[in-house]
Motif scaffolding. Structure first.
Motif, PDB file in Angstrom:
ATOM      1  N   ASP A   1      11.112  -0.378 -22.370  1.00  0.00           N
ATOM      2  CA  ASP A   1      12.038  -1.255 -21.663  1.00  0.00           C
ATOM      3  C   ASP A   1      11.506  -2.680 -21.727  1.00  0.00           C
ATOM      4  O   ASP A   1      10.296  -2.908 -21.741  1.00  0.00           O
ATOM      5  CB  ASP A   1      12.184  -0.813 -20.207  1.00  0.00           C
ATOM      6  CG  ASP A   1      12.789   0.572 -20.092  1.00  0.00           C
ATOM      7  OD1 ASP A   1      13.501   0.986 -21.026  1.00  0.00           O
ATOM      8  OD2 ASP A   1      12.546   1.236 -19.072  1.00  0.00           O
ATOM      9  N   ARG A   2      12.439  -3.639 -21.762  1.00  0.00           N
ATOM     10  CA  ARG A   2      12.024  -5.035 -21.833  1.00  0.00           C
ATOM     11  C   ARG A   2      12.417  -5.767 -20.561  1.00  0.00           C
ATOM     12  O   ARG A   2      13.555  -5.691 -20.111  1.00  0.00           O
ATOM     13  CB  ARG A   2      12.644  -5.707 -23.046  1.00  0.00           C
ATOM     14  CG  ARG A   2      12.049  -5.120 -24.316  1.00  0.00           C
ATOM     15  CD  ARG A   2      12.098  -6.031 -25.449  1.00  0.00           C
ATOM     16  NE  ARG A   2      13.473  -6.238 -25.891  1.00  0.00           N
ATOM     17  CZ  ARG A   2      13.780  -6.866 -26.992  1.00  0.00           C
ATOM     18  NH1 ARG A   2      12.862  -7.338 -27.752  1.00  0.00           N
ATOM     19  NH2 ARG A   2      15.035  -7.020 -27.334  1.00  0.00           N
ATOM     20  N   LEU A   3      11.439  -6.458 -19.991  1.00  0.00           N
ATOM     21  CA  LEU A   3      11.643  -7.192 -18.758  1.00  0.00           C
ATOM     22  C   LEU A   3      12.600  -8.364 -18.990  1.00  0.00           C
ATOM     23  O   LEU A   3      12.411  -9.154 -19.906  1.00  0.00           O
ATOM     24  CB  LEU A   3      10.305  -7.702 -18.225  1.00  0.00           C
ATOM     25  CG  LEU A   3      10.347  -8.452 -16.896  1.00  0.00           C
ATOM     26  CD1 LEU A   3      10.747  -7.506 -15.757  1.00  0.00           C
ATOM     27  CD2 LEU A   3       8.982  -9.062 -16.607  1.00  0.00           C
ATOM     28  N   ILE A   4      13.618  -8.448 -18.137  1.00  0.00           N
ATOM     29  CA  ILE A   4      14.548  -9.574 -18.178  1.00  0.00           C
ATOM     30  C   ILE A   4      14.131 -10.597 -17.124  1.00  0.00           C
ATOM     31  O   ILE A   4      14.050 -11.786 -17.396  1.00  0.00           O
ATOM     32  CB  ILE A   4      15.999  -9.118 -17.934  1.00  0.00           C
ATOM     33  CG1 ILE A   4      16.462  -8.178 -19.042  1.00  0.00           C
ATOM     34  CG2 ILE A   4      16.939 -10.317 -17.831  1.00  0.00           C
ATOM     35  CD1 ILE A   4      17.827  -7.556 -18.808  1.00  0.00           C
ATOM     36  N   GLU A   5      13.861 -10.115 -15.908  1.00  0.00           N
ATOM     37  CA  GLU A   5      13.498 -11.008 -14.809  1.00  0.00           C
ATOM     38  C   GLU A   5      12.807 -10.217 -13.714  1.00  0.00           C
ATOM     39  O   GLU A   5      12.975  -9.005 -13.609  1.00  0.00           O
ATOM     40  CB  GLU A   5      14.744 -11.705 -14.256  1.00  0.00           C
ATOM     41  CG  GLU A   5      14.472 -12.826 -13.284  1.00  0.00           C
ATOM     42  CD  GLU A   5      13.632 -13.947 -13.871  1.00  0.00           C
ATOM     43  OE1 GLU A   5      12.559 -14.222 -13.298  1.00  0.00           O
ATOM     44  OE2 GLU A   5      14.020 -14.537 -14.892  1.00  0.00           O
ATOM     45  N   GLU A   6      12.048 -10.911 -12.893  1.00  0.00           N
ATOM     46  CA  GLU A   6      11.333 -10.291 -11.778  1.00  0.00           C
ATOM     47  C   GLU A   6      11.610 -11.108 -10.524  1.00  0.00           C
ATOM     48  O   GLU A   6      11.770 -12.329 -10.587  1.00  0.00           O
ATOM     49  CB  GLU A   6       9.835 -10.294 -12.091  1.00  0.00           C
ATOM     50  CG  GLU A   6       8.993  -9.581 -11.081  1.00  0.00           C
ATOM     51  CD  GLU A   6       7.532  -9.478 -11.508  1.00  0.00           C
ATOM     52  OE1 GLU A   6       6.682  -9.373 -10.612  1.00  0.00           O
ATOM     53  OE2 GLU A   6       7.260  -9.494 -12.715  1.00  0.00           O
TER      54      GLU A   6
ATOM     55  N   ASN B   1      14.164 -11.344   5.179  1.00  0.00           N
ATOM     56  CA  ASN B   1      15.225 -10.507   5.748  1.00  0.00           C
ATOM     57  C   ASN B   1      15.514  -9.278   4.869  1.00  0.00           C
ATOM     58  O   ASN B   1      16.454  -8.549   5.120  1.00  0.00           O
ATOM     59  CB  ASN B   1      16.492 -11.344   5.956  1.00  0.00           C
ATOM     60  CG  ASN B   1      17.490 -10.677   6.872  1.00  0.00           C
ATOM     61  OD1 ASN B   1      17.123  -9.975   7.814  1.00  0.00           O
ATOM     62  ND2 ASN B   1      18.758 -10.874   6.589  1.00  0.00           N
ATOM     63  N   GLY B   2      14.731  -9.106   3.802  1.00  0.00           N
ATOM     64  CA  GLY B   2      14.931  -7.974   2.900  1.00  0.00           C
ATOM     65  C   GLY B   2      16.012  -8.212   1.865  1.00  0.00           C
ATOM     66  O   GLY B   2      16.335  -7.320   1.084  1.00  0.00           O
ATOM     67  N   GLN B   3      16.565  -9.403   1.823  1.00  0.00           N
ATOM     68  CA  GLN B   3      17.645  -9.695   0.875  1.00  0.00           C
ATOM     69  C   GLN B   3      17.076 -10.196  -0.448  1.00  0.00           C
ATOM     70  O   GLN B   3      15.989 -10.769  -0.503  1.00  0.00           O
ATOM     71  CB  GLN B   3      18.595 -10.738   1.460  1.00  0.00           C
ATOM     72  CG  GLN B   3      19.311 -10.213   2.687  1.00  0.00           C
ATOM     73  CD  GLN B   3      20.227 -11.247   3.291  1.00  0.00           C
ATOM     74  OE1 GLN B   3      19.873 -12.412   3.437  1.00  0.00           O
ATOM     75  NE2 GLN B   3      21.420 -10.810   3.654  1.00  0.00           N
ATOM     76  N   PHE B   4      17.858  -9.970  -1.504  1.00  0.00           N
ATOM     77  CA  PHE B   4      17.427 -10.421  -2.823  1.00  0.00           C
ATOM     78  C   PHE B   4      18.629 -10.668  -3.714  1.00  0.00           C
ATOM     79  O   PHE B   4      19.722 -10.188  -3.479  1.00  0.00           O
ATOM     80  CB  PHE B   4      16.506  -9.382  -3.488  1.00  0.00           C
ATOM     81  CG  PHE B   4      17.227  -8.127  -3.916  1.00  0.00           C
ATOM     82  CD1 PHE B   4      17.778  -8.031  -5.189  1.00  0.00           C
ATOM     83  CD2 PHE B   4      17.377  -7.061  -3.043  1.00  0.00           C
ATOM     84  CE1 PHE B   4      18.451  -6.884  -5.585  1.00  0.00           C
ATOM     85  CE2 PHE B   4      18.034  -5.912  -3.436  1.00  0.00           C
ATOM     86  CZ  PHE B   4      18.575  -5.821  -4.698  1.00  0.00           C
ATOM     87  N   ARG B   5      18.369 -11.445  -4.749  1.00  0.00           N
ATOM     88  CA  ARG B   5      19.295 -11.616  -5.877  1.00  0.00           C
ATOM     89  C   ARG B   5      18.419 -11.849  -7.094  1.00  0.00           C
ATOM     90  O   ARG B   5      17.626 -12.788  -7.121  1.00  0.00           O
ATOM     91  CB  ARG B   5      20.246 -12.779  -5.679  1.00  0.00           C
ATOM     92  CG  ARG B   5      21.264 -12.884  -6.826  1.00  0.00           C
ATOM     93  CD  ARG B   5      22.371 -13.897  -6.501  1.00  0.00           C
ATOM     94  NE  ARG B   5      23.453 -13.805  -7.431  1.00  0.00           N
ATOM     95  CZ  ARG B   5      23.526 -14.441  -8.596  1.00  0.00           C
ATOM     96  NH1 ARG B   5      22.529 -15.223  -8.972  1.00  0.00           N
ATOM     97  NH2 ARG B   5      24.574 -14.301  -9.381  1.00  0.00           N
ATOM     98  N   VAL B   6      18.538 -10.963  -8.074  1.00  0.00           N
ATOM     99  CA  VAL B   6      17.778 -11.075  -9.315  1.00  0.00           C
ATOM    100  C   VAL B   6      18.789 -11.244 -10.432  1.00  0.00           C
ATOM    101  O   VAL B   6      19.758 -10.490 -10.530  1.00  0.00           O
ATOM    102  CB  VAL B   6      16.913  -9.814  -9.561  1.00  0.00           C
ATOM    103  CG1 VAL B   6      16.116  -9.963 -10.840  1.00  0.00           C
ATOM    104  CG2 VAL B   6      15.993  -9.554  -8.391  1.00  0.00           C
ATOM    105  N   THR B   7      18.567 -12.242 -11.260  1.00  0.00           N
ATOM    106  CA  THR B   7      19.491 -12.514 -12.354  1.00  0.00           C
ATOM    107  C   THR B   7      18.713 -12.906 -13.603  1.00  0.00           C
ATOM    108  O   THR B   7      17.619 -13.451 -13.511  1.00  0.00           O
ATOM    109  CB  THR B   7      20.503 -13.620 -11.966  1.00  0.00           C
ATOM    110  OG1 THR B   7      21.444 -13.797 -13.023  1.00  0.00           O
ATOM    111  CG2 THR B   7      19.812 -14.929 -11.656  1.00  0.00           C
ATOM    112  N   GLY B   8      19.263 -12.593 -14.749  1.00  0.00           N
ATOM    113  CA  GLY B   8      18.617 -12.956 -15.998  1.00  0.00           C
ATOM    114  C   GLY B   8      19.537 -12.732 -17.177  1.00  0.00           C
ATOM    115  O   GLY B   8      20.632 -12.190 -17.031  1.00  0.00           O
ATOM    116  N   SER B   9      19.076 -13.160 -18.340  1.00  0.00           N
ATOM    117  CA  SER B   9      19.891 -13.009 -19.550  1.00  0.00           C
ATOM    118  C   SER B   9      19.005 -12.596 -20.715  1.00  0.00           C
ATOM    119  O   SER B   9      17.789 -12.754 -20.691  1.00  0.00           O
ATOM    120  CB  SER B   9      20.622 -14.311 -19.866  1.00  0.00           C
ATOM    121  OG  SER B   9      19.695 -15.344 -20.137  1.00  0.00           O
ATOM    122  N   LYS B  10      19.674 -12.070 -21.732  1.00  0.00           N
ATOM    123  CA  LYS B  10      18.977 -11.569 -22.921  1.00  0.00           C
ATOM    124  C   LYS B  10      19.923 -11.609 -24.101  1.00  0.00           C
ATOM    125  O   LYS B  10      21.109 -11.355 -23.960  1.00  0.00           O
ATOM    126  CB  LYS B  10      18.525 -10.131 -22.647  1.00  0.00           C
ATOM    127  CG  LYS B  10      17.710  -9.504 -23.743  1.00  0.00           C
ATOM    128  CD  LYS B  10      17.202  -8.158 -23.281  1.00  0.00           C
ATOM    129  CE  LYS B  10      16.412  -7.448 -24.322  1.00  0.00           C
ATOM    130  NZ  LYS B  10      17.108  -7.157 -25.537  1.00  0.00           N
TER     131      LYS B  10
END
Length: 152
Positions: free
Chosen positions: A67-72, A78-87
């Motif tokens: 597997d290839r990492l896109i984003e970390e 507050n336990g909230q997150f948003r992870v975004t990335g492109s490839k």
């Protein structure tokens, strides 16, 4: 003359790829093969009803061998997150989100589970136009495929 130029371009891509150890990425970028695709995932993680802060999240492109990492990213206070990335990829990317946590677990390593992102949330371009919202998940639950991961 065009054929010689194309062969030289392919060879330079292969030589660069061997030096960088990523043949498909370099050749795709040199030749402009494939298209840039993006994905975004959001949600909130809790542990026994309390916000799960600073939880590690990794967005990957699911590949056949590695597997290839896109984003970390990590959850906020507050336990909230948003992870975004492109490839850049020839076919539609197959994204997944790995969640690493220690909710109700005292071992040396982390607990890990994976959320597969539906393909209809993969968008064209470098910025995601849709976000896959996983909602609120309680990390105290047992998730399908959950395992222990010491190297993340």
């Amino acid at each position: 003359m065009v054929t010689i130029s194309l062969v030289l371009l392919l060879l330079s891509g292969t030589i660069l790829a061997q030096n960088f150890g990523s043949n498909d990425v370099v050749v795709k970028n040199v030749l402009g093969i494939g298209s840039t695709q993006s994905v975004a995932v959001s949600g909130r993680l809790i542990c026994n009803g309390r916000p799960a802060a600073n939880i590690k999240l990794k967005l990957y492109e699911n590949e056949i061998f590695f597997d290839r990492l896109i984003e970390e990213g990590r959850t906020d206070g507050n336990g909230q997150f948003r992870v975004t990335g492109s490839k850049r990829e020839i076919t539609t990317i197959d994204p997944k989100l790995n969640v690493y946590h220690k909710c109700n677990y005292n071992g040396l390593c982390d607990q890990k589970f994976t959320i597969h992102i539906p393909k209809d949330f993969v968008t064209s371009g470098s910025q995601a136009s849709r976000t896959f919202d996983i909602g609120t998940l309680n990390l105290a639950n047992n998730f399908p495929g959950q395992s222990t991961d010491c190297i993340n």
